[in-house]
Design an enzyme around this catalytic site. Sequence first.
Site, short mmCIF file in Angstrom:
data_model
loop_
_atom_site.label_atom_id
_atom_site.label_comp_id
_atom_site.label_asym_id
_atom_site.label_seq_id
_atom_site.Cartn_x
_atom_site.Cartn_y
_atom_site.Cartn_z
N GLU A 16 -37.00 -42.72 71.50
CA GLU A 16 -37.40 -42.18 70.22
C GLU A 16 -36.42 -42.17 69.28
OE1 GLU A 16 -40.68 -39.03 71.70
OE2 GLU A 16 -38.86 -38.06 72.01
N TYR A 63 -31.90 -15.08 59.73
CA TYR A 63 -31.29 -16.19 60.30
C TYR A 63 -32.14 -17.45 60.13
CZ TYR A 63 -26.78 -14.18 60.98
OH TYR A 63 -25.54 -13.56 60.58
#
Length: 211
Positions: free
Chosen positions: A74, A120
């Site tokens: 990949e 976050y």
Amino acid sequence: MTDETALREALCAYGRLLFGRGYSVGSAGNISVRLPDGYLITPTNSCLGRLEPDRISKLDGDWRHLSGERPSKEVFMHRAVLSARPQAGAVVHLHSTHATAIACLAAPGEAAPIPPLTPYFVMRIGRSLPVIPYYRPGDAAMEPAIHAAAAEARAVLLANHGPVVSGATLDDAVYAAEELEEAARLALLLRGQPARELTAAQVDDLLSTFG
């Protein structure tokens, strides 16, 4: 110790960490890092929990294999992100359970399948998380779709496959991948509940403050 040596060791340490947390299983997942003269990437069919620094694949600036074991099948996924995001220094692709669950639930083309529930998540992932249509693993035909989405987003979800996350550094990419998995878990826990999301103004404030 050269910078490349340190990056090889850090890549292996983070692989063990992510594997130990169950964010990849078997030989799933791959990590890449940008170098001044090319790229490092985990070898094909390697286990993130058992990486060795001298066996990490090295590619040149044109993504040609130079040394180490054969690179991940990949590699095009990492090329798509790092070419679209010159500010990114590393990419982490995982099969972490909750983010992959969202990738199975969300419609291809959806731009924000995880709501802004925590600061976050916004700080590390940003405003968007595009869902790329399904392609079989290793199919290079997905590269243009990833490239187009990554130009505007720090992370993407591959439909029925898993997350691909970038960061300015290897540390940043790993932290963002971990934050994405926790945000996905939280979103699934709160699914169907009247959860309080961050407002558009709060999201804007986070992005303007933390970038």
